[in-house]
Design a protein around this motif. Structure first.
Motif: not given
Length: 300
Positions: A279-280, A283-284, A286-287
């Motif tokens: 998940a991290r 998320l990274n 997508r950022v």
């Protein structure tokens, strides 16, 4: 008790090969229950029935304790208690706005009955303790066959209703609008769950049955969203916990349940860690994609 004696109580592999040979039927029984628990557990998680498993196990414990008190077959008593609990939850839970309140009423009632029956029982203390925490028993060939047949019946029934039950679990409103018998499926699954709980209590006991019917499926859902892979991993995790717990328990003087529940918990912790790491990373990613390059940012 010093540390050496404590470790000796938990892990003692003297004459281990001879012990394994004596409990092969128990190992096979654990594998069968792991397979059953992994399959049923996926629908327990989909239908949010984790609390219901605990409620059924309490009445299953009461039925087993009653059978022990009156000299009847403990497995049949456990099965009777589970079926009664499943019917109550299936019929009352459908009408109740909050099914957890119904389960919360049944749980202490079943536990209280079980404690009453065990208090009146004057036989071996090990029999009382085994109902709560599980134990390795000498499973005979006939007992193993009965267990395998009962588990096979439950699994075949589950396979027969797999697709409509999945539909009703994911979106019950749409399933009902399309003619799927949502209420009948709910009651039918509760009965299958009750039988599964009764069979599982033989290994992990009434109080820790959650480790077999919930934790493996919950762990699988942490690492994948593929329906097929969730089922496969849930079965794999459940078999690993049950068979591994039996093999570890042979080397110590403790009941089987601490080993099964510890293995199941460790599997869940590892899967949760893997899921959190994924998940991290997502998320990274997508950022990074959302952040414009320096040159583009300067133009803007």
């Amino acid at each position: 008790m010093d540390l050496d004696n404590l470790l000796h109580s938990i892990f003692n592999f003297e004459n281990y090969g001879e012990l394994v040979a004596l409990v092969q039927n128990s190992i096979w029984a654990g594998a069968v229950l792991g397979l059953l628990g992994g399959l049923v557990g996926t629908f327990v998680m989909k239908r949010d029935l984790a609390f219901a498993v605990h409620g059924i196990s309490e009445l299953s414990f009461a039925g087993a304790a009653c059978a022990l008190l009156f000299g009847a077959d403990v497995v049949l008593g456990s099965l009777a208690g589970s079926v009664v609990a499943a019917l109550l939850l299936g019929l009352m839970g459908v009408r109740a706005r909050d099914k957890n309140s119904t389960i919360g009423v049944i749980m202490p009632f079943g536990l209280g009955l079980g404690i009453l029956f065990l208090s009146l029982y004057e036989g071996r203390a090990a029999n009382k303790f085994g109902l709560l925490t599980g134990q390795i028993v000498s499973v005979g060939t006939v007992q193993l066959q009965v267990l395998a047949v009962a588990a096979m019946v439950v699994m075949l029934a589950l396979v027969a209703i797999w697709r409509p039950l999945t539909f009703a679990s994911v979106d019950p409103a749409v399933a009902a609008a399309r003619g799927v018998p949502v209420r009948g499926l709910a009651l039918g699954f509760m009965l299958l769950l009750g039988v599964s709980v009764a069979l599982s209590i033989q290994i992990v006991g009434a109080l820790l049955v959650l480790a077999l019917l919930i934790t493996p499926a919950a762990a699988a859902l942490r690492v994948t969203s593929s329906p097929r892979l969730v089922v496969l991993l849930s079965v794999l995790f459940a078999i690993t916990a049950t068979v591994g717990g039996i093999l570890l328990a042979l080397g110590g003087r403790l009941p089987i349940s601490p080993y099964v529940t510890t293995l199941s918990f460790l599997i869940y912790v590892v899967c949760r860690g893997i899921g959190g790491l994924r998940a991290r990373r997502a998320l990274n990613g997508r950022v990074v994609r959302a952040t414009p390059p320096p040159a583009e940012a300067a133009v803007q």
